[in-house]
Design a protein around this motif. Sequence first.
Motif, mmCIF file in Angstrom:
data_model
loop_
_atom_site.group_PDB
_atom_site.id
_atom_site.type_symbol
_atom_site.label_atom_id
_atom_site.label_comp_id
_atom_site.label_asym_id
_atom_site.label_seq_id
_atom_site.Cartn_x
_atom_site.Cartn_y
_atom_site.Cartn_z
ATOM 1 N N PRO A 2 0.821 -1.210 0.000
ATOM 2 C CA PRO A 2 0.000 0.000 0.000
ATOM 3 C C PRO A 2 0.856 1.262 0.000
ATOM 4 O O PRO A 2 1.984 1.263 0.463
ATOM 5 N N GLU A 3 0.287 2.314 -0.546
ATOM 6 C CA GLU A 3 0.973 3.600 -0.620
ATOM 7 C C GLU A 3 0.973 4.271 0.755
ATOM 8 O O GLU A 3 -0.040 4.310 1.443
ATOM 9 N N TRP A 4 2.141 4.784 1.187
ATOM 10 C CA TRP A 4 2.232 5.550 2.425
ATOM 11 C C TRP A 4 2.601 6.964 2.095
ATOM 12 O O TRP A 4 3.458 7.198 1.264
ATOM 13 N N PRO A 5 2.081 7.955 2.763
ATOM 14 C CA PRO A 5 0.959 7.804 3.688
ATOM 15 C C PRO A 5 -0.319 7.586 2.900
ATOM 16 O O PRO A 5 -0.440 8.049 1.779
ATOM 17 N N PRO A 6 -1.273 6.868 3.476
ATOM 18 C CA PRO A 6 -2.519 6.630 2.756
ATOM 19 C C PRO A 6 -3.269 7.944 2.555
ATOM 20 O O PRO A 6 -3.442 8.719 3.485
ATOM 21 N N THR A 27 -4.979 9.508 9.558
ATOM 22 C CA THR A 27 -4.354 9.954 10.808
ATOM 23 C C THR A 27 -4.137 8.781 11.751
ATOM 24 O O THR A 27 -3.065 8.641 12.351
ATOM 25 N N TYR A 28 -5.152 7.926 11.886
ATOM 26 C CA TYR A 28 -5.018 6.762 12.763
ATOM 27 C C TYR A 28 -3.900 5.838 12.276
ATOM 28 O O TYR A 28 -3.130 5.299 13.081
ATOM 29 N N LEU A 29 -3.803 5.658 10.967
ATOM 30 C CA LEU A 29 -2.737 4.812 10.426
ATOM 31 C C LEU A 29 -1.360 5.431 10.649
ATOM 32 O O LEU A 29 -0.400 4.722 10.946
ATOM 33 N N ARG A 30 -1.270 6.735 10.515
ATOM 34 C CA ARG A 30 0.019 7.402 10.776
ATOM 35 C C ARG A 30 0.429 7.220 12.238
ATOM 36 O O ARG A 30 1.608 7.041 12.543
ATOM 37 N N ILE A 31 -0.535 7.272 13.140
ATOM 38 C CA ILE A 31 -0.221 7.045 14.559
ATOM 39 C C ILE A 31 0.343 5.643 14.738
ATOM 40 O O ILE A 31 1.365 5.463 15.404
ATOM 41 N N LEU A 32 -0.309 4.642 14.146
ATOM 42 C CA LEU A 32 0.205 3.275 14.269
ATOM 43 C C LEU A 32 1.574 3.135 13.605
ATOM 44 O O LEU A 32 2.391 2.337 14.040
ATOM 45 N N ASP A 43 -5.966 4.510 21.252
ATOM 46 C CA ASP A 43 -7.073 5.308 20.710
ATOM 47 C C ASP A 43 -7.209 5.097 19.198
ATOM 48 O O ASP A 43 -8.325 4.981 18.682
ATOM 49 N N ALA A 44 -6.085 5.041 18.489
ATOM 50 C CA ALA A 44 -6.116 4.816 17.043
ATOM 51 C C ALA A 44 -6.658 3.425 16.738
ATOM 52 O O ALA A 44 -7.489 3.244 15.842
ATOM 53 N N ARG A 45 -6.218 2.422 17.490
ATOM 54 C CA ARG A 45 -6.699 1.054 17.275
ATOM 55 C C ARG A 45 -8.211 0.966 17.486
ATOM 56 O O ARG A 45 -8.933 0.396 16.670
#
Length: 193
Positions: A2-6, A27-32, A43-45
């Motif tokens: 997958p492309e980062w950042p999504p 944003t949640y994926l960037r936190i992880l 919180d992101a999970r």
Amino acid sequence: MPEWPPGDARWRPEWVSIPDYAANIPTYLRILRESNDAKLIEDARVSLEHAVALNHGLYEGAYHLIPFLIELLHWRTSRIKAAIYDLLVEIAYSEPLGEADEVVGDDGRTPVALGIACRDRLMQALSVAWHDLANDDDEDVVFEAMDFIGAVDPDKDRFVQHLRNSAASFSDKCRRNAEDWLAEYDGTEPSPS
């Protein structure tokens, strides 16, 4: 991969339980991907779980989210890996809300039932989970990898055999979890705790 950042455009409101989640998934994926803060990670999970597997209802966003989570399993530290396995387990135990829920499969053309498509993608994380179950020093990762394998791996005999051979070497928390899985799959009773 997958492309980062999504990008925000990838997450359509109709893919998630509540449309407002779509804009926040990157944003949640960037936190992880980047954070080491336990509260931010949890919180992101939880937010991602609510977006794609709310109350065990499976939404299309899960199908699009799984590849990012698998990529993170390959290189993130234990705290994040445990959270990711937990999220993947929630996705594994979720069911599509409608019988006609379909996604375009990985070939880009063929419609596939959402539950089957997600299951196929979850299976792609099994090699990492087996490695983590056998080699990670963090009991939370071992515990969550064990739950993921138990939920997803169709080879229950392999799982049971591994747990029988390894349970004695696990921490108390993981040993009890292994005993619970063994009781579920091969009829042995867990030892009293």
